[in-house]
Design a protein around this motif. Structure first.
Motif, PDB file in Angstrom:
ATOM      1  N   SER A   1       0.799  -1.236   0.000  1.00 47.89           N
ATOM      2  CA  SER A   1       0.000   0.000   0.000  1.00 47.89           C
ATOM      3  C   SER A   1       0.827   1.280   0.000  1.00 47.89           C
ATOM      4  CB  SER A   1      -0.969   0.022   1.198  1.00 47.89           C
ATOM      5  OG  SER A   1      -1.961  -0.964   1.036  1.00 47.89           O
ATOM      6  N   SER A   2       2.058   1.226  -0.535  1.00 51.48           N
ATOM      7  CA  SER A   2       2.814   2.490  -0.637  1.00 51.48           C
ATOM      8  C   SER A   2       2.096   3.443  -1.584  1.00 51.48           C
ATOM      9  CB  SER A   2       4.246   2.235  -1.113  1.00 51.48           C
ATOM     10  OG  SER A   2       4.293   1.908  -2.485  1.00 51.48           O
ATOM     11  N   PHE A   3       1.132   2.898  -2.352  1.00 46.14           N
ATOM     12  CA  PHE A   3       0.355   3.702  -3.307  1.00 46.14           C
ATOM     13  C   PHE A   3      -0.870   4.349  -2.671  1.00 46.14           C
ATOM     14  CE2 PHE A   3      -0.470  -0.873  -3.650  1.00 46.14           C
ATOM     15  CZ  PHE A   3      -1.769  -0.926  -3.176  1.00 46.14           C
ATOM     16  N   LYS A   4      -0.976   4.262  -1.343  1.00 52.48           N
ATOM     17  CA  LYS A   4      -2.132   4.876  -0.676  1.00 52.48           C
ATOM     18  C   LYS A   4      -1.687   5.954   0.306  1.00 52.48           C
ATOM     19  CE  LYS A   4      -5.608   2.163   0.592  1.00 52.48           C
ATOM     20  NZ  LYS A   4      -6.240   0.960   1.199  1.00 52.48           N
ATOM     21  N   ASP A   5      -2.611   6.807   0.645  1.00 52.74           N
ATOM     22  CA  ASP A   5      -2.376   7.842   1.657  1.00 52.74           C
ATOM     23  C   ASP A   5      -3.474   7.713   2.712  1.00 52.74           C
ATOM     24  OD1 ASP A   5      -1.756  10.007   3.175  1.00 52.74           O
ATOM     25  OD2 ASP A   5      -2.159  11.510   1.617  1.00 52.74           O
TER      26      ASP A   5
ATOM     27  N   ALA B   1      -0.732   2.129  -7.789  1.00 53.14           N
ATOM     28  CA  ALA B   1      -1.082   0.740  -7.467  1.00 53.14           C
ATOM     29  C   ALA B   1      -0.961  -0.201  -8.660  1.00 53.14           C
ATOM     30  CB  ALA B   1      -2.513   0.686  -6.922  1.00 53.14           C
ATOM     31  N   PHE B   2      -1.169   0.335  -9.853  1.00 52.46           N
ATOM     32  CA  PHE B   2      -1.299  -0.575 -10.995  1.00 52.46           C
ATOM     33  C   PHE B   2      -0.054  -0.633 -11.877  1.00 52.46           C
ATOM     34  CE2 PHE B   2      -5.404   0.940  -9.537  1.00 52.46           C
ATOM     35  CZ  PHE B   2      -5.979  -0.265  -9.190  1.00 52.46           C
ATOM     36  N   HIS B   3       1.027  -0.004 -11.384  1.00 50.20           N
ATOM     37  CA  HIS B   3       2.264  -0.061 -12.151  1.00 50.20           C
ATOM     38  C   HIS B   3       2.759  -1.507 -12.280  1.00 50.20           C
ATOM     39  CE1 HIS B   3       5.863   1.295 -14.000  1.00 50.20           C
ATOM     40  NE2 HIS B   3       6.644   0.969 -13.009  1.00 50.20           N
ATOM     41  N   SER B   4       2.623  -2.266 -11.194  1.00 55.45           N
ATOM     42  CA  SER B   4       3.073  -3.670 -11.231  1.00 55.45           C
ATOM     43  C   SER B   4       2.254  -4.458 -12.249  1.00 55.45           C
ATOM     44  CB  SER B   4       2.958  -4.306  -9.846  1.00 55.45           C
ATOM     45  OG  SER B   4       1.623  -4.233  -9.378  1.00 55.45           O
TER      46      SER B   4
ATOM     47  N   LEU C   1      -8.223   4.519  -7.194  1.00 60.74           N
ATOM     48  CA  LEU C   1      -6.925   4.553  -6.505  1.00 60.74           C
ATOM     49  C   LEU C   1      -5.918   5.403  -7.285  1.00 60.74           C
ATOM     50  CD1 LEU C   1      -6.334   0.894  -5.228  1.00 60.74           C
ATOM     51  CD2 LEU C   1      -6.446   2.955  -3.834  1.00 60.74           C
ATOM     52  N   PRO C   2      -6.092   6.745  -7.263  1.00 59.92           N
ATOM     53  CA  PRO C   2      -5.114   7.599  -7.939  1.00 59.92           C
ATOM     54  C   PRO C   2      -3.738   7.491  -7.269  1.00 59.92           C
ATOM     55  CG  PRO C   2      -6.621   8.923  -6.616  1.00 59.92           C
ATOM     56  CD  PRO C   2      -7.128   7.512  -6.554  1.00 59.92           C
ATOM     57  N   SER C   3      -2.699   7.890  -7.990  1.00 57.90           N
ATOM     58  CA  SER C   3      -1.344   7.755  -7.443  1.00 57.90           C
ATOM     59  C   SER C   3      -1.114   8.746  -6.299  1.00 57.90           C
ATOM     60  CB  SER C   3      -0.316   7.967  -8.551  1.00 57.90           C
ATOM     61  OG  SER C   3      -0.400   9.287  -9.034  1.00 57.90           O
ATOM     62  N   VAL C   4      -0.077   8.475  -5.514  1.00 57.28           N
ATOM     63  CA  VAL C   4       0.300   9.344  -4.393  1.00 57.28           C
ATOM     64  C   VAL C   4       1.800   9.639  -4.501  1.00 57.28           C
ATOM     65  CG1 VAL C   4      -1.513   8.446  -2.862  1.00 57.28           C
ATOM     66  CG2 VAL C   4       0.760   7.395  -2.842  1.00 57.28           C
ATOM     67  N   HIS C   5       2.248  10.616  -3.742  1.00 54.56           N
ATOM     68  CA  HIS C   5       3.661  11.028  -3.816  1.00 54.56           C
ATOM     69  C   HIS C   5       4.322  10.954  -2.448  1.00 54.56           C
ATOM     70  CE1 HIS C   5       1.939  12.635  -7.495  1.00 54.56           C
ATOM     71  NE2 HIS C   5       3.157  12.591  -7.980  1.00 54.56           N
TER      72      HIS C   5
END
Ligand code: OGA
Ligand code: MN
Length: 290
Positions: free
Chosen positions: A118-122, A171-174, A191-195
């Motif tokens: 979940s590094s792709f979440k905030d 999330a969907f890069h993998s 699930l938009p990207s996060v920074h």
């Protein structure tokens, strides 16, 4: 029972005995586990046959539950009744092993990339607690890479280059790397990207850590090709064998790790064989300042 924490590697993985995770933990045991998590990063508890409610209850002691990708796939049929538990088994809702080419295997295979849950979440994930239920013979191990030790070992020049860089996690890069996604456009939009900074400090230890993995796809202010190559170079350095601990599963092992200072990945296994694990995860909780 007296809880005992013993190093398996000098600074990264430790084994915890003398505790029954099915029971409500005392505050003292809880704080010993938190301290051990801060010092090591990966804890191994053997022989803990938790049911889903016990698994979730143990996890909730460490913070609010992160539901991972479930947010984006709520409409899918679930096999488990406890909504806090993530099902990582290669089976259909009736419990039969899925055909190897089934699209659900794409998500499970994606776990074989180095990543931080979940590094792709905030907020992103803090602790993951993974129960091994039914593991195949041969293959299917889980590996962990210490991102604090990896950061410490970078050259001064590379440390200086990445010090203030911000990476995009998606999330969907993998899934894109695996040739496509088994998620709908609606699920992906949810699930938009996060920074996040490429380098951050772990509050519990004060140590600096890299924060990278398969979910990273861009770096702010750097052209895509250059950014991807830098991420690739960092990942290569951060997953050298001296930073990696490999766990060989036995049924009813419970592994706990801090996603903020570790990367992990599953290793390949025969997709025609049953491999069943369940995970509960907590969110990062920001310290209340002032
Ligand atoms: C996970 C995960 C790897 C594995 O549970 O988050 O990435 O070995 N698992 O199944
Ligand atoms: Mn994972």
């Amino acid at each position: 029972m007296v809880m005992n924490i013993e190093a398996v590697t000098p600074d990264f993985a430790a084994s915890v005995t003398g505790v029954d995770l099915r029971q409500t933990l005392s505050d003292d045991s809880l704080s010993q586990i938190k301290q051990a998590m801060a010092r090591y990063g990966v804890l191994i508890f053997r022989d803990q046959p938790l049911n889903d409610d016990q698994h979730a209850a143990f996890t909730r002691r460490f913070g609010p539950i992160d539901k991972g990708l479930l947010l984006g796939s709520q409409k899918r049929k679930r096999r488990l009744s406890n909504a806090d538990v993530i099902d990582l088994a290669n089976v259909d809702p009736e419990g039969n092993v899925l055909p190897a080419e089934n699209s659900r295997n794409v998500s499970l295979i994606a776990n074989q990339f180095w990543h931080s849950d979940s590094s792709f979440k905030d907020p992103p994930a803090k602790y993951s607690i993974l129960c091994g239920i039914d593991l195949p013979e041969g293959g299917g191990e889980t590996e962990f890479a210490d991102q604090r030790a990896a950061y410490d070992a970078l050259s001064d020049a590379l440390k200086a280059r990445i010090e203030n860089l911000i990476a995009e996690h998606w999330a969907f890069h993998s899934r894109a790397m695996l040739g496509g996604s088994n998620h709908t456009a609606e699920e992906m939009d949810a699930l938009p990207s996060v920074h996040w900074p490429l380098v951050h400090t772990i509050p519990e230890s004060g140590r600096k850590s890299l924060f990278i993995g398969i979910h990273t796809r861009e770096i702010a202010g750097i052209p895509t090709a250059e950014a991807r190559m830098l991420l690739h170079e960092l990942l290569e350095q951060a997953t050298q064998r001296q930073f990696v601990h490999r766990h060989n599963w036995q049924n009813h092992d419970v592994l706990m790790w801090d996603n903020q200072c570790t990367l992990h990945r599953g290793r390949p296994y025969d997709l025609n064989k049953l491999r069943a694990l369940r995970r509960c995860t907590t969110e990062v909780v920001l310290e209340n300042v002032g």
